[in-house]
Design an enzyme around this catalytic site. Structure first.
Site, mmCIF file in Angstrom:
data_model
loop_
_atom_site.group_PDB
_atom_site.id
_atom_site.type_symbol
_atom_site.label_atom_id
_atom_site.label_comp_id
_atom_site.label_asym_id
_atom_site.label_seq_id
_atom_site.Cartn_x
_atom_site.Cartn_y
_atom_site.Cartn_z
ATOM 1 N N GLU A 146 0.887 -1.169 0.000
ATOM 2 C CA GLU A 146 0.000 0.000 0.000
ATOM 3 C C GLU A 146 0.917 1.209 0.000
ATOM 4 O OE1 GLU A 146 -1.473 3.198 0.842
ATOM 5 O OE2 GLU A 146 -1.786 2.479 2.884
ATOM 6 N N CYS A 193 -1.716 8.866 2.774
ATOM 7 C CA CYS A 193 -1.731 8.473 1.365
ATOM 8 C C CYS A 193 -3.089 8.732 0.742
ATOM 9 C CB CYS A 193 -1.340 7.004 1.224
ATOM 10 S SG CYS A 193 -2.314 5.893 2.265
#
Length: 453
Positions: free
Chosen positions: A227, A261
């Site tokens: 990720e 993010c």
């Protein structure tokens, strides 16, 4: 030895000794041994551990939240919410793992045929500092429920948080050695990846680090979930509710001081409403309070490290040199610590730094689109593909646009969030694999086909 710093003051906080190679080898051996027994524990027993972990998190949430604020500067109200979210995640998998891991039967001409989901073994988790508890527990809970063991290599600017996650596990009565937090430097990761007792790797971090770890893991033929970075678009179409979308935009960009993010980073706004949206957006941002992370009224704390602030400032100044228009902020805050003004750049173009690079901090880039088709092209004009948010009062149009956005998740008239109930992950250079939901618990299992004649 390594040193940590208080991001609110810029002063040294503490010094820590790296764990020795002997300690790391001992932890790995204990994890492998404990997992060999844990995999055969009844699922009800494994889920019981998760429930107890949730109880420990809630019972000590003030202390754990204070560690987060101390080590990476998150406002205390947000840190408390992070701990509660970890507890929710543990409860969610305690309640749903039986359903997620149940055998999947399928039709055939055999007497019986089904898929079982078996644990892989010990998983190495490489986790970042920006959500120092949540990033760990969103992986740890389903991994344990599935029967795996876990070694944690956390970010070195949040070592107390790393050790506290192991404390939660131990206070909940987890088997000795099954989960261990390691204080090790980056070069030490390779040896763990190569060790045959490590079955798989999960990493949340930058695209650059993900490429390195992904390459090392692939060379060792180990399963990975990555990720990575993101440059999420926040798309405001011509018919959007502008006050609502502007208020959401401030939250989407500036929560966690923009250090996530899945923070919205590129605000792609239909030109017909862009001036109004930017005025409303700037007004919302002006109401945000920057300050002491331990003040309950603070919305934005410091950036986590000096180098992160420096990188962000270079991105701001380069973008302005390239022609972006500064609408708010644009510089360091007065006083000590790693604080940066909430910044809005308008009239950003795809060629500019604020559009092309991931910006990890309180910087919003407003891009003007010539209609819906252009907005879609702008949204997809990036190497990243993590999340996206679409704002419109036309639900059918919203779903049509969502289907054309390159992202792991698209939220309509809502801010992108990670949620235990939904699979989470990206495409393109935002990584691969999924965490959370039913898909997340199965990532580190062997989907074994069993056929009975």
């Amino acid at each position: 030895m390594f040193t940590t710093y208080n991001p609110a003051t810029g002063l040294e906080s503490a010094r820590f000794a790296y764990h020795s190679q002997e300690h790391v080898k001992d932890c790995l051996g204990k994890a492998a041994s404990a997992q060999a027994a844990w995999r055969y524990e009844p699922l009800s027993s494994r889920c019981g551990l998760l429930s107890r972990m949730a109880t420990v998190l809630r019972a000590q949430k003030e202390r754990y939240a204070a560690l987060i604020s101390q080590e990476m500067g998150k406002p205390i109200a947000d840190a408390l919410a992070e701990i509660e979210k970890c507890a929710w995640n543990c409860d969610f998998y305690a309640e749903n793992s039986g359903r997620f891991l149940a055998h999947d039967a399928f039709a055939s001409d055999y007497t019986e045929s089904f898929v079982s989901y078996d644990p892989l073994g010990v998983v190495l988790a490489i986790m970042p500092w920006n959500y120092p508890f949540w990033q760990v527990f969103r992986f740890l809970a389903p991994a344990l429920a599935a029967g795996n063991g876990v070694l944690l290599k956390h970010a070195l600017n949040t070592p107390l948080c790393a050790l506290a996650t192991q404390e939660v596990f131990e206070q909940a009565g987890g088997p000795a050695g099954l989960f261990c937090a390691l204080l090790i430097d980056t070069p030490s990761i390779q040896a763990l990846i190569d060790d045959e007792r490590v079955a798989a790797i999960t990493l949340t971090g930058s695209t650059r680090v993900g490429a390195i770890v992904g390459s090392q893991s692939a060379k060792a033929l180990k399963k990975q979930v990555l990720e990575l970075g993101g440059s999420d678009p926040f798309i405001v179409l011509a018919d959007a509710d502008l006050p609502k979308s502007a208020k959401a935009a401030a939250k989407a960009r500036f929560s966690n001081c923009g250090q996530a993010c899945i923070n919205a980073k590129r605000f792609i706004v239909d030109r017909s409403v862009a001036d109004t949206f930017v005025d409303l957006f700037a007004a919302e941002v002006s109401e945000l309070k920057v300050g002491d992370p331990f003040d309950p009224m603070t919305n934005i704390g410091p950036l986590a490290r000096h180098d992160i602030r420096e990188t962000l400032h270079h991105q701001v100044t380069r973008s302005i040199e390239e022609g972006a228009v500064l609408r708010a902020g644009g510089g360091y805050c007065d006083g000590p610590g790693f604080f940066y003004q909430p910044t809005i750049l308008d009239h950003v173009l795809p060629s500019m730094t604020a559009f092309r690079e991931e910006t990890f901090g309180p910087l919003a880039a407003v891009v003007r689109a010539e209609g819906t088709e252009h907005a879609i092209r702008l949204a997809n004009d990036t190497e990243f593909g993590l999340g996206a948010s679409i704002w419109t009062q036309d639900p059918e149009l919203a779903k049509q646009v969502a289907c054309r956005i390159d992202a792991g998740a698209v939220f309509i008239n809502s801010v992108v969030v990670s949620d235990p109930r939904f699979p989470f992950g990206g495409i393109k250079r935002s990584g691969y694999g999924r965490e959370l939901g039913s898909l997340g618990i199965k990532e580190f299992t062997n989907a074994k086909t069993i056929v009975v004649s």
